[in-house]
Design an enzyme around this catalytic site. Structure first.
Site, PDB file in Angstrom:
ATOM      1  CB  SER A 159      -0.965  -0.058   1.183  1.00 43.55           C
ATOM      2  OG  SER A 159      -2.001   0.888   1.053  1.00 43.55           O
ATOM      3  CG  ASP A 254      -6.773  -2.296  -3.641  1.00 47.92           C
ATOM      4  OD1 ASP A 254      -7.145  -1.173  -3.260  1.00 47.92           O
ATOM      5  OD2 ASP A 254      -5.589  -2.681  -3.532  1.00 47.92           O
ATOM      6  CG  HIS A 284      -6.045  -2.025   0.027  1.00 51.04           C
ATOM      7  ND1 HIS A 284      -5.149  -1.614  -0.927  1.00 51.04           N
ATOM      8  CD2 HIS A 284      -5.585  -1.552   1.218  1.00 51.04           C
ATOM      9  CE1 HIS A 284      -4.187  -0.927  -0.348  1.00 51.04           C
ATOM     10  NE2 HIS A 284      -4.419  -0.877   0.958  1.00 51.04           N
TER      11      HIS A 284
END
Length: 312
Positions: A159, A254, A284
């Site tokens: 991320s 995501d 995600h």
């Protein structure tokens, strides 16, 4: 495909518990809840040979590092992975990625260094970028003392950590080092202004969604104009030529899916060897949920395989 049954079960638990999205909480509440959620889903932390905490001089003051060593018994120099935790540049600490770092240390057979970079909004862009550059340069300069091979350094992150890893490769190229052998980018943010189908279609408040993305960017950038800087939005770099080979992992459910995959395509178009793997049915954050999601464990194994091959 539909949300994977294991991920759907997690979503149902959140719904039953009335769990509010992180972006509706205070920073202190969000930081505590994020760490608690990650620890609950990460699985039992694997033992490693040793874990050392130290502090080095950083561009903004003391910079904490956590160093994981495998139990190899070997006297030879080991490869090293600089791993950068996720959390939207706003949440997180080395504790966030502890389980990931332990598994990669064991599976790759490398020393792993996790860096406690500064968080926004207290320290907005480019503070975190400067910190990870300093950490990489410290590793290269202190390789002999660390017992690692300065020619076998990889960087990875998930991320926001993936965003910082990509930014580090750009900075290292421009600065003439340190030399990086591989980059592991797990569902990375790559463009502040991304307006992709995956951003528009993912609005479920029980999952990481487009509001989450906006909330994190809003903390990270003191001025939205800073989002045009390639060190904030690597997809905007004029050239990606000469960057290290990459492993890019994305998730179907995501909002960052499309920009992560666009970055993989852009790397490939610039002549950078890339392996892209999308995990269908996954949300995600799944990479950090190896304790409850089979695909989280598989993704970590895949990442380890790629790193081991790159660093051997």
């Amino acid at each position: 495909m539909p949300l994977h049954p294991q991920a759907e079960a997690m979503r149902a638990q959140r719904a039953a518990a009335g769990t509010p999205p992180l972006y509706t909480r205070t920073l202190a509440e969000a930081r505590a809840a994020d760490l608690a959620d990650i620890r609950a889903a990460a699985g039992n932390p694997e033992p490693v040979g040793s874990v050392e905490e130290l502090t080095v001089d950083g561009p903004g003051g003391p910079l904490p590092l956590r160093i994981y060593r495998p139990d190899t018994g070997a006297d030879t120099e080991l490869p090293v992975l600089l791993y950068l935790f996720g959390g939207g540049w706003t949440l997180g600490s080395p504790d966030t990625s502890d389980a990931i770092c332990r598994r990669l240390t064991n599976a790759v057979g490398c020393v792993t260094v996790s860096v406690g970079y500064r968080l926004a909004p207290e320290h907005p862009f480019p503070a975190a970028v400067h910190d990870v550059i300093a950490a990489a340069e410290w590793i290269a300069a202190n390789a002999a003392g660390l017992g690692v091979d300065p020619e076998r350094i990889a960087v990875g992150g998930d991320s926001a950590g993936g965003n910082l890893a990509a930014a580090l490769t750009l900075a290292a190229r421009e600065r003439g080092g340190p030399a990086l052998r591989h980059q592991l980018l797990v569902y990375p943010n790559t463009d502040h202004a991304a307006d992709t189908p995956s951003v528009r279609e993912h609005d479920d408040p029980l999952l990481f969604n487009r509001r989450s993305v906006a909330w994190y960017w809003g903390h990270y950038l003191a001025d939205p104009a800073d989002g045009a800087d390639p060190l904030a939005s690597p997809l905007r770099a004029p050239s990606l030529a000469g960057l290290p080979p990459a492993t890019v992992i994305t998730a179907e459910y995501d909002p960052l899916r499309d920009e992560g995959e666009a970055y993989a395509r852009a790397l490939r178009a610039a002549g950078v060897p890339v392996e892209l793997r999308r995990y269908d049915g996954m949300p995600h954050g799944f990479f950090a949920m190896a304790g409850v999601l089979d695909d989280g464990r598989d993704a970590q194994r895949h990442a380890a395989d790629r790193l081991r091959e790159a660093l051997r």
